[in-house]
Motif scaffolding. Structure first.
Motif, short mmCIF file in Angstrom:
data_model
loop_
_atom_site.label_atom_id
_atom_site.label_comp_id
_atom_site.label_asym_id
_atom_site.label_seq_id
_atom_site.Cartn_x
_atom_site.Cartn_y
_atom_site.Cartn_z
N LYS A 240 10.09 -2.25 -3.20
CA LYS A 240 8.96 -2.45 -2.29
C LYS A 240 7.67 -2.85 -3.02
O LYS A 240 6.79 -3.46 -2.42
N TYR B 256 8.35 4.93 1.67
CA TYR B 256 7.37 4.11 2.39
C TYR B 256 5.94 4.54 2.05
O TYR B 256 5.07 3.71 1.76
N ALA C 289 4.97 3.81 -1.64
CA ALA C 289 4.78 2.37 -1.81
C ALA C 289 3.46 1.92 -1.19
O ALA C 289 2.74 1.09 -1.77
N LYS C 290 3.13 2.48 -0.05
CA LYS C 290 1.88 2.10 0.63
C LYS C 290 0.66 2.50 -0.21
O LYS C 290 -0.33 1.75 -0.29
#
Length: 359
Positions: A315, A276, A279-280
């Motif tokens: 993602k 996460y 990907a952010k």
């Protein structure tokens, strides 16, 4: 041409021996417990030098080298290129003027070996290459500037290699390059310049196997206020005892995946959070490049994990095609720089030792 390349990492020293046009790569593994026994990175110098000499002896490779090239360390901000390791450069590596990291050992180890062979020692594209554009320097607090510190050598090497594969020039492309290793840095390469990148060593960006990444500032201040740790202890935690290690007690992603397979819920949550956060960061740099991204490149040791890169690609594939180049290309980049210097294609620069060297 006979070239020795030395690339120290947090728990390994990678070795490249280039003779007769062929590069042979090797790796010396250093147990985490042994590395942790040294208070400062530079205290590891004799330990690593002995391991390097032992490795060369085991390989039966004791012939003279024409140049020794080491991974660049945390000196002062400089333009990209190849630099001679002289007294001034070595002194700043030893002092760790821009921070503590195993890469500081690269130039010093190179010089120790080079002196024994009577040849030059160099470093190439140190992590402090600074090409940030003005908006990327703002932190939100006047007097505190965001600084450029990243896996410059590998990010550039991978970006150049992919540009060649695509039949394009590096300076024609906009790329997001994610170096995924014990530390994680993700750079926006805009037409040959790394205009924005997280400083993974100093607590910026996503967490990694052993680094904290960005932390809630008030929470950190409360830790200090309670006396839970000193400032020096906190620096060690941020750079070497954070991330996956702080949650699960390991820095090995393979172990995390094994624990997930056994049904360990916390391991699965940490793995998901790692995907996460990376990907952010990639998404943020896509916005910094106005959405004009030719490719997202995933490299470094963690990119060997198909589970990790698969989840990450799922993602971020909306940003641009995702290309996976696992491992590091740093030894190749070091040797190529040595060849350029020996053949006169490139002249090694003198280090000025001033922040004014920043472009």
């Amino acid at each position: 041409m006979n070239i020795l390349a030395i690339d120290p990492g947090s728990t390994s020293t990678k070795i490249g021996i280039y003779r007769h046009g062929e590069l042979v790569k090797g790796c010396i593994r250093h147990p985490h417990a042994e590395i942790e026994s040294f208070p400062r990175v530079m205290d590891q110098l004799d330990y690593r030098l002995a391991a390097l000499e032992g490795y060369l002896a085991e390989q039966g490779d004791t012939a003279a080298f024409d140049i020794v090239v080491g991974r660049g360390g945390l000196v002062r901000p400089v333009p990209g290129g190849t630099y001679l390791v002289d007294d001034l450069l070595e002194a700043d590596l030893v002092r760790g003027v821009s921070g503590e990291h195993a890469c500081n050992l690269g130039g010093v180890l190179a010089r120790r070996v080079a002196d024994r062979h009577g040849v030059a020692a160099c470093i190439v594209d140190p992590p402090v290459i600074d090409e940030l554009w003005p908006p990327a320097r703002f932190s939100g607090l006047k007097g505190v500037e965001r600084t450029s510190m990243f896996h410059a050598l590998n990010q550039r090497a991978v970006a150049l290699a992919v540009a060649r594969e695509l039949g394009r020039g590096y300076r024609e492309l906009n790329l997001i390059v994610a170096h995924l290793g014990s530390g994680i840095t993700i750079g926006a390469h805009r037409q040959g310049r790394v205009v924005d990148v997280n400083n993974g060593l100093n607590g910026d960006g996503p967490f990694s196997p052993e680094r904290t990444g960005g932390l809630p500032l008030i929470g950190v201040l409360r830790l200090l206020e309670k006396g839970s740790c000193s400032i020096d202890e906190l620096k060690v935690v941020i750079a070497r005892r954070g991330g996956i290690f702080s949650y699960l007690g390991t820095v090995e992603l393979t172990e995390v995946e094994e624990r997930i397979a056994r049904g360990e819920r916390e391991a699965a949550q940490v793995f998901e959070a790692l995907v996460y956060q990376v990907a952010k960061e990639i998404g943020a740099l896509a916005a910094a490049l106005d959405g004009e991204v030719d490719a997202v490149l995933l490299t470094g040791g963690l990119a060997f994990s198909q589970a990790f890169t698969g989840a990450l690609a799922a993602k971020v594939s909306f940003v641009a095609p995702v290309l996976i180049r696992p491992g590091e290309y740093e030894l190749e980049a070091l040797v190529e720089a040595g060849v350029r210097v020996l053949t006169g294609v490139e002249q090694a620069k003198r280090y000025g030792g001033s922040h004014e060297d920043r472009p």
